[in-house]
Design a protein around this motif. Structure first.
Motif, PDB file in Angstrom:
ATOM      1  N   PRO A 343     -21.636   8.611 -17.792  1.00  0.00           N
ATOM      2  CA  PRO A 343     -20.857   9.452 -16.854  1.00  0.00           C
ATOM      3  C   PRO A 343     -19.390   9.040 -16.934  1.00  0.00           C
ATOM      4  N   LYS A 344     -18.498   9.998 -16.718  1.00  0.00           N
ATOM      5  CA  LYS A 344     -17.074   9.734 -16.932  1.00  0.00           C
ATOM      6  C   LYS A 344     -16.307   9.688 -15.616  1.00  0.00           C
ATOM      7  N   SER A 345     -15.383   8.754 -15.539  1.00  0.00           N
ATOM      8  CA  SER A 345     -14.451   8.669 -14.417  1.00  0.00           C
ATOM      9  C   SER A 345     -13.166   8.014 -14.904  1.00  0.00           C
ATOM     10  N   ASN A 346     -12.043   8.652 -14.605  1.00  0.00           N
ATOM     11  CA  ASN A 346     -10.755   8.038 -14.943  1.00  0.00           C
ATOM     12  C   ASN A 346     -10.059   7.513 -13.690  1.00  0.00           C
ATOM     13  N   ALA A 347     -10.839   7.242 -12.634  1.00  0.00           N
ATOM     14  CA  ALA A 347     -10.260   6.797 -11.366  1.00  0.00           C
ATOM     15  C   ALA A 347      -9.546   5.453 -11.519  1.00  0.00           C
ATOM     16  N   LEU A 348     -10.102   4.549 -12.323  1.00  0.00           N
ATOM     17  CA  LEU A 348      -9.453   3.256 -12.532  1.00  0.00           C
ATOM     18  C   LEU A 348      -8.121   3.430 -13.248  1.00  0.00           C
ATOM     19  N   TYR A 349      -8.111   4.290 -14.255  1.00  0.00           N
ATOM     20  CA  TYR A 349      -6.872   4.560 -15.001  1.00  0.00           C
ATOM     21  C   TYR A 349      -5.816   5.156 -14.077  1.00  0.00           C
ATOM     22  N   GLN A 350      -6.218   6.141 -13.261  1.00  0.00           N
ATOM     23  CA  GLN A 350      -5.282   6.775 -12.343  1.00  0.00           C
ATOM     24  C   GLN A 350      -4.747   5.764 -11.332  1.00  0.00           C
ATOM     25  N   ALA A 351      -5.613   4.895 -10.827  1.00  0.00           N
ATOM     26  CA  ALA A 351      -5.189   3.885  -9.860  1.00  0.00           C
ATOM     27  C   ALA A 351      -4.181   2.928 -10.478  1.00  0.00           C
ATOM     28  N   CYS A 352      -4.472   2.481 -11.698  1.00  0.00           N
ATOM     29  CA  CYS A 352      -3.593   1.546 -12.393  1.00  0.00           C
ATOM     30  C   CYS A 352      -2.221   2.168 -12.644  1.00  0.00           C
ATOM     31  N   GLU A 353      -2.201   3.415 -13.117  1.00  0.00           N
ATOM     32  CA  GLU A 353      -0.928   4.083 -13.426  1.00  0.00           C
ATOM     33  C   GLU A 353      -0.110   4.336 -12.167  1.00  0.00           C
ATOM     34  N   ALA A 354      -0.774   4.748 -11.085  1.00  0.00           N
ATOM     35  CA  ALA A 354      -0.058   5.015  -9.837  1.00  0.00           C
ATOM     36  C   ALA A 354       0.560   3.734  -9.284  1.00  0.00           C
ATOM     37  N   CYS A 355      -0.203   2.655  -9.348  1.00  0.00           N
ATOM     38  CA  CYS A 355       0.302   1.384  -8.833  1.00  0.00           C
ATOM     39  C   CYS A 355       1.442   0.856  -9.706  1.00  0.00           C
ATOM     40  N   LYS A 356       1.319   0.979 -11.015  1.00  0.00           N
ATOM     41  CA  LYS A 356       2.387   0.547 -11.925  1.00  0.00           C
ATOM     42  C   LYS A 356       3.684   1.299 -11.621  1.00  0.00           C
ATOM     43  N   LYS A 357       3.562   2.579 -11.295  1.00  0.00           N
ATOM     44  CA  LYS A 357       4.738   3.397 -10.974  1.00  0.00           C
ATOM     45  C   LYS A 357       5.420   2.857  -9.714  1.00  0.00           C
ATOM     46  N   ASP A 358       4.634   2.536  -8.688  1.00  0.00           N
ATOM     47  CA  ASP A 358       5.207   1.993  -7.460  1.00  0.00           C
ATOM     48  C   ASP A 358       5.862   0.640  -7.702  1.00  0.00           C
ATOM     49  N   VAL A 359       5.179  -0.214  -8.464  1.00  0.00           N
ATOM     50  CA  VAL A 359       5.719  -1.546  -8.748  1.00  0.00           C
ATOM     51  C   VAL A 359       7.055  -1.442  -9.474  1.00  0.00           C
ATOM     52  N   GLU A 361       9.198   1.283  -9.475  1.00  0.00           N
ATOM     53  CA  GLU A 361      10.228   2.066  -8.814  1.00  0.00           C
ATOM     54  C   GLU A 361      10.588   1.578  -7.420  1.00  0.00           C
ATOM     55  N   LEU A 362       9.679   0.910  -6.725  1.00  0.00           N
ATOM     56  CA  LEU A 362       9.935   0.483  -5.349  1.00  0.00           C
ATOM     57  C   LEU A 362      10.409  -0.969  -5.313  1.00  0.00           C
ATOM     58  N   PRO A 363      11.081  -1.365  -4.229  1.00  0.00           N
ATOM     59  CA  PRO A 363      11.512  -2.764  -4.114  1.00  0.00           C
ATOM     60  C   PRO A 363      10.314  -3.711  -4.140  1.00  0.00           C
ATOM     61  N   ALA A 364      10.554  -4.927  -4.615  1.00  0.00           N
ATOM     62  CA  ALA A 364       9.491  -5.939  -4.661  1.00  0.00           C
ATOM     63  C   ALA A 364       9.262  -6.463  -3.256  1.00  0.00           C
ATOM     64  N   GLU A 365       8.219  -5.957  -2.604  1.00  0.00           N
ATOM     65  CA  GLU A 365       7.960  -6.281  -1.209  1.00  0.00           C
ATOM     66  C   GLU A 365       7.407  -7.706  -1.061  1.00  0.00           C
ATOM     67  N   PRO A 366       7.759  -8.403   0.014  1.00  0.00           N
ATOM     68  CA  PRO A 366       7.202  -9.745   0.238  1.00  0.00           C
ATOM     69  C   PRO A 366       5.722  -9.678   0.607  1.00  0.00           C
ATOM     70  N   VAL A 367       5.014 -10.749   0.310  1.00  0.00           N
ATOM     71  CA  VAL A 367       3.600 -10.839   0.683  1.00  0.00           C
ATOM     72  C   VAL A 367       3.520 -10.996   2.205  1.00  0.00           C
ATOM     73  N   PRO A 368       2.695 -10.193   2.888  1.00  0.00           N
ATOM     74  CA  PRO A 368       2.550 -10.339   4.348  1.00  0.00           C
ATOM     75  C   PRO A 368       2.198 -11.774   4.727  1.00  0.00           C
ATOM     76  N   LEU A 369       2.781 -12.266   5.829  1.00  0.00           N
ATOM     77  CA  LEU A 369       2.601 -13.674   6.217  1.00  0.00           C
ATOM     78  C   LEU A 369       1.133 -14.039   6.384  1.00  0.00           C
ATOM     79  N   GLN A 370       0.334 -13.100   6.936  1.00  0.00           N
ATOM     80  CA  GLN A 370      -1.052 -13.441   7.250  1.00  0.00           C
ATOM     81  C   GLN A 370      -1.914 -13.712   6.018  1.00  0.00           C
ATOM     82  N   ILE A 371      -1.510 -13.272   4.834  1.00  0.00           N
ATOM     83  CA  ILE A 371      -2.326 -13.550   3.635  1.00  0.00           C
ATOM     84  C   ILE A 371      -1.617 -14.513   2.682  1.00  0.00           C
ATOM     85  N   ARG A 372      -0.611 -15.236   3.206  1.00  0.00           N
ATOM     86  CA  ARG A 372       0.006 -16.293   2.406  1.00  0.00           C
ATOM     87  C   ARG A 372      -0.725 -17.615   2.623  1.00  0.00           C
ATOM     88  N   ASN A 373      -0.686 -18.472   1.617  1.00  0.00           N
ATOM     89  CA  ASN A 373      -1.214 -19.821   1.774  1.00  0.00           C
ATOM     90  C   ASN A 373      -0.191 -20.676   2.512  1.00  0.00           C
TER      91      ASN A 373
END
Length: 438
Positions: A343-359, A361-373
């Motif tokens: 069975p075919k799905s390109n959902a992973l490819y679409q997710a990867c490409e969309a996220c790469k575009k945001d990374v 084009e958008l500012p490098a956002e800080p990691v939220p305090l609650q999930i920092r070590n």
């Protein structure tokens, strides 16, 4: 009357590969990562600081040649040893002579070709002489030395990995063979550049295969009216026994065929996919290249609809690596059919490409305090990790804790389809999102 041939010159009776074996490092082709200007092995040779070493690499990449060059340039006596013809007695005789030479100030470079074929007793016999410095051991192997060479001996040797030669290296070598008096330079020859490229491609990184194929093609060439020996398509096709003349590995046809294979699998057409696969293999394509494309396809076009597709593709790559052609053709066929029918799905490819575009084009956002070590007190004082909830401590094994940066809250990248096993993933994700909204 005895019939004469173009190869009756006694100076040319040795195989072409043997005649062209270089004596100096500057004539050596390939392995730039080791013997290029400023590289470690070149410096060791030039400074005469050679110690025992193992050359690990595929056949025909210059392991024996490099050992001979080292012996020549370091003024050491060169002794070549064979695991097939030499027993413990022969090993000890050579070692005794090497020890006598050492006392006279003469170093002995012992080259053990296919050192993985030496049994444990033979390898153990080398050990004390390597430790004393009676010999400089240079072993060559096509097998992983970690598994095939005694650990005590291996620990006293530096391992250098030699790579399959690039097509550009082989082309340079073939052109040199045509010009050099030691090679075919004294003959009136006509051979097209495209034929040399085909030979280089056919050799698949093996210099010996390339030179042997060239020699065979010249030997079977046709003499024209001007007395020039000509190598044409027909002669070369007979020598390489492949119809690769119509397949340009780096040109348009290469991309046409891999595109045809990819789109046939995407269209769930196993018969067409098998056909394009066989066309590529028949043209001399590297099976590992095809296998790498299948691994990519497994995640790009099948993805979570059938996660086993990735396992099948990776297994096919490993099988190709272990066996090579022609045996691995059936493993590639296995993977191609599996991927075609999955069975075919390109959902992973679409997710990867969309996220790469945001990374990108958008500012490098800080990691939220609650999930920092927070490994230090200062970090704790700065609220690193404050508000973190350990999901395993909850009844639902879920939390409503924010993990994306503030500017991206609510952003969806992965949107599962209803194809195959991804339907279950889709239902699970919808449940999670609904719970978090409640």
């Amino acid at each position: 009357m005895e019939q004469l041939s173009l190869f009756d010159n006694r100076e040319l009776t040795a195989p072409l590969a043997s005649r062209l074996r270089p004596d100096r490092l500057d004539e050596y082709v390939g392995q730039e990562h080791l013997v290029g200007k400023g590289k470690i092995l070149r410096q060791l040779i030039e400074k005469d600081q050679i110690s025992s070493m193992i050359f690990w690499g595929p056949p025909g990449v210059g392991k024996t040649t490099l050992a001979r060059i080292i012996a020549h340039q370091t003024q050491a006596e060169f002794v070549e040893f064979s695991a097939v013809t030499s027993g413990i007695k022969e090993v000890k005789e050579v070692m005794t002579q090497a020890e006598a030479n050492r006392r006279l100030g003469i170093r002995t470079l012992l080259f053990a070709d296919e050192i993985h074929r030496f049994n444990k007793a033979q390898q153990d016999a080398f050990l004390p002489f390597v430790e004393r410095g009676s010999i400089i051991l240079v072993g060559a192997t096509t097998e992983n030395p970690s598994f095939e060479i005694n650990s005590a001996l291996l620990s006293r040797c530096k391992v250098f990995i030699l790579k399959a030669l690039q097509e550009t290296d082989l082309l340079h070598l073939l052109e040199y063979a045509l010009k050099s008096p030691k090679g075919l330079g004294n003959m009136e020859l006509s051979i097209d550049e495209k034929h040399l490229e085909i030979i280089a491609r056919f050799a698949n990184g093996d210099a010996r295969t390339a030179l042997n194929t060239l020699e065979m093609a010249v030997f079977n060439g046709k003499m024209n009216k001007e007395g020039v020996l000509c190598v044409d398509d027909e002669v070369l096709a007979q020598c390489i026994n492949r119809r690769s003349l119509l397949y340009d590995k780096n040109g348009e046809e290469h991309y046409n065929l891999i595109s045809a294979l990819h789109k046939s699998m995407r269209n769930s057409d196993p018969d067409a996919a098998i056909y394009w696969l066989c066309r590529m293999l028949d043209g001399g394509e590297d099976p590992l290249y095809i296998a790498r494309r299948l691994v990519r396809f497994a995640s790009e076009d099948v993805g979570m609809a059938d996660s086993s597709a990735l396992q099948v593709a990776v297994s096919a790559y490993q099988a190709c690596h272990f066996l090579g052609m022609p045996e691995c053709d059936v493993h590639l066929t296995h993977a191609v059919v599996y991927l075609s029918m999955a069975p075919k799905s390109n959902a992973l490819y679409q997710a990867c490409e969309a996220c790469k575009k945001d990374v990108k084009e958008l500012p490098a956002e800080p990691v939220p305090l609650q999930i920092r070590n927070a490994p230090t007190n200062l970090m704790k004082e700065l609220n690193y990790g404050k508000g973190y909830i350990y999901a395993h401590d909850t009844e639902e094994k879920l939390t409503k804790m924010q993990c994306l940066p503030d500017s991206l809250v609510g952003r969806r990248y992965y949107r599962p389809t209803a194809q195959g096993a991804e339907q279950t993933v889709k239902e699970r994700l919808e449940e999670i999102l609904s719970w978090k909204r409640s």
